[in-house]
Design an enzyme around this catalytic site. Structure first.
Site, mmCIF file in Angstrom:
data_model
loop_
_atom_site.group_PDB
_atom_site.id
_atom_site.type_symbol
_atom_site.label_atom_id
_atom_site.label_comp_id
_atom_site.label_asym_id
_atom_site.label_seq_id
_atom_site.Cartn_x
_atom_site.Cartn_y
_atom_site.Cartn_z
ATOM 1 N N LEU A 19 0.811 -1.206 0.000
ATOM 2 C CA LEU A 19 0.000 0.000 0.000
ATOM 3 C C LEU A 19 0.847 1.260 0.000
ATOM 4 O O LEU A 19 0.546 2.218 -0.724
ATOM 5 C CB LEU A 19 -0.934 -0.002 1.214
ATOM 6 C CG LEU A 19 -2.174 -0.878 1.112
ATOM 7 C CD1 LEU A 19 -2.789 -1.080 2.492
ATOM 8 C CD2 LEU A 19 -3.202 -0.274 0.172
ATOM 9 N N ASP A 38 10.956 3.851 4.418
ATOM 10 C CA ASP A 38 10.824 2.416 4.667
ATOM 11 C C ASP A 38 12.090 1.933 5.361
ATOM 12 O O ASP A 38 13.202 2.250 4.938
ATOM 13 C CB ASP A 38 10.610 1.633 3.380
ATOM 14 C CG ASP A 38 9.954 0.280 3.648
ATOM 15 O OD1 ASP A 38 8.752 0.134 3.379
ATOM 16 O OD2 ASP A 38 10.655 -0.617 4.146
ATOM 17 N N ILE A 74 10.694 5.188 12.176
ATOM 18 C CA ILE A 74 9.762 6.241 12.561
ATOM 19 C C ILE A 74 9.054 5.945 13.885
ATOM 20 O O ILE A 74 8.282 6.774 14.379
ATOM 21 C CB ILE A 74 8.739 6.501 11.443
ATOM 22 C CG1 ILE A 74 8.139 5.194 10.877
ATOM 23 C CG2 ILE A 74 9.405 7.263 10.316
ATOM 24 C CD1 ILE A 74 7.027 4.612 11.663
ATOM 25 N N TYR A 171 -2.587 -6.571 16.720
ATOM 26 C CA TYR A 171 -2.838 -5.760 15.523
ATOM 27 C C TYR A 171 -4.176 -5.034 15.629
ATOM 28 O O TYR A 171 -4.283 -3.837 15.313
ATOM 29 C CB TYR A 171 -2.810 -6.684 14.311
ATOM 30 C CG TYR A 171 -3.104 -6.046 12.983
ATOM 31 C CD1 TYR A 171 -2.165 -5.237 12.342
ATOM 32 C CD2 TYR A 171 -4.311 -6.289 12.338
ATOM 33 C CE1 TYR A 171 -2.440 -4.673 11.109
ATOM 34 C CE2 TYR A 171 -4.582 -5.742 11.106
ATOM 35 C CZ TYR A 171 -3.646 -4.931 10.486
ATOM 36 O OH TYR A 171 -3.910 -4.382 9.262
ATOM 37 N N LYS A 175 -4.698 -0.999 15.661
ATOM 38 C CA LYS A 175 -5.474 -0.331 14.617
ATOM 39 C C LYS A 175 -6.685 0.401 15.198
ATOM 40 O O LYS A 175 -7.106 1.434 14.668
ATOM 41 C CB LYS A 175 -5.911 -1.344 13.561
ATOM 42 C CG LYS A 175 -4.758 -1.860 12.699
ATOM 43 C CD LYS A 175 -4.000 -0.729 12.030
ATOM 44 C CE LYS A 175 -3.043 -1.211 10.971
ATOM 45 N NZ LYS A 175 -2.270 -0.111 10.354
ATOM 46 N N THR A 205 -1.492 -7.387 0.085
ATOM 47 C CA THR A 205 -0.120 -6.978 0.373
ATOM 48 C C THR A 205 0.589 -8.145 1.048
ATOM 49 O O THR A 205 -0.010 -9.203 1.280
ATOM 50 C CB THR A 205 -0.084 -5.758 1.309
ATOM 51 O OG1 THR A 205 -0.549 -6.146 2.621
ATOM 52 C CG2 THR A 205 -0.980 -4.631 0.790
#
Length: 314
Positions: A19, A38, A74, A171, A175, A205
């Site tokens: 994505l 990345d 990050i 996860y 989210k 993905t």
């Protein structure tokens, strides 16, 4: 290059593959100058030997666009700060931040190690918070200096964050947290000209190929509904000045479908105006549940009602 993002500087995290790569290419095609972030890790978060960010930069430049790679982590203060600094020092400004980085360590809850919990929340949730924080600090300083931008943040949630997903407690929690972060950021940053929205994409993905392996249909008439490129047009629009007035919203995006999500609005209620006994509370709850819409079904769970489920995001 012309387009709805002409002149804008856009940062996309986790943009080496899937994505994120699709978003970076789509922004560049609409005239944006792109910082491609990345870390170059595998699906489980372990660093790899190649540099996918650099490869995406080469793609953008080969198509006539302008991009620069950033390989920092990050989910650290240093990495997030250098991400914003790279945009400003390279291009003189920052207009849009797309938070997309993430990976999976799936386990059923009883088998989920603390390290796997911490690692997933670190990259997904902390990896959204820190770039957002440093970008917001930049835009606040710009606003105070009289240079308010039409700034945009697009966060990446998931159907797992909206409904839950069996075997993905870490996860799903991360989210769902991203949605909460989006709502707070939209409220706090509006004074600086910043709009903040979230997308819950469903696409093929590295993170979702196993999830969709049994359910993906073959492309029909040349349209691959699960291609990540299908999600990018909405992300590009949200990241452009054309989305003026849209903030604090969550969208599902899958194939050609876009859905505005309307979660956690008050449903049926009853007020006795006095304290209830446990039995009375239970009786009232049963009556209200009979009037309420059934909940959506968590991904991977057995059917428990007629409530539908949207796409499984990544």
């Amino acid at each position: 290059m012309s387009g709805i993002c002409a002149g804008r500087v856009v940062v996309v995290t986790g943009a080496g593959r899937g994505l994120g790569r699709a978003h970076a290419l789509a922004f560049a095609a609409e005239g944006a100058r792109v910082v491609v972030n990345d870390l170059g890790v595998g699906l489980d978060g372990v660093p790899g030997a190649d540099s996918p960010a650099a490869a995406v930069v080469r793609e953008i430049r080969a198509a006539g666009g302008d991009a620069v790679a950033h390989g920092g982590d990050i989910a650290t203060t240093q990495g997030a700060a250098s991400l914003v600094r790279t945009a400003v020092e390279t291009y003189g400004r920052l207009d849009t931040l797309v938070n997309n980085a993430g990976f999976l360590r799936d386990r059923m809850l009883v088998n989920l190690d603390e390290d796997d919990w911490d690692a997933v929340l670190r990259v997904h949730l902390k990896g959204h918070f820190l770039p957002l924080k440093h970008a917001a600090a930049h835009w606040r300083a710009e606003a105070k200096a009289g240079r308010t931008r039409a700034a945009r943040i697009v966060n990446t949630s998931s159907g797992a964050g909206l409904l839950g997903s069996v075997g993905q407690g870490n996860y799903s929690a991360a989210k769902a947290g991203i949605i909460g972060l989006t709502l707070v950021a939209a409220a706090e940053l509006a004074r600086y000209g910043v709009q903040v929205n979230a997308v819950a994409p469903a696409a093929r993905t590295r993170m979702t190929e196993r999830t969709f392996a049994e359910t993906m249909a073959a492309p029909a008439a040349g349209f691959d509904a699960m291609a990540p490129e299908n999600v990018s047009p909405l992300v590009v629009w949200l990241g452009s000045a054309a989305s003026a007035g849209v903030t604090g919203r969550v969208f599902e995006a899958e194939g050609g479908r876009i859905t505005v999500m309307e979660g956690w609005r008050p449903g049926p209620g009853a007020d006795k105006r006095a304290r209830r006994t446990p039995a009375e509370a239970g009786e009232a709850a049963r009556k209200l549940l009979a009037e309420a819409e059934p909940p959506g079904v968590a991904y991977g769970a057995e059917e428990r009602g007629s409530g539908g489920a949207g796409g499984h995001g990544s």
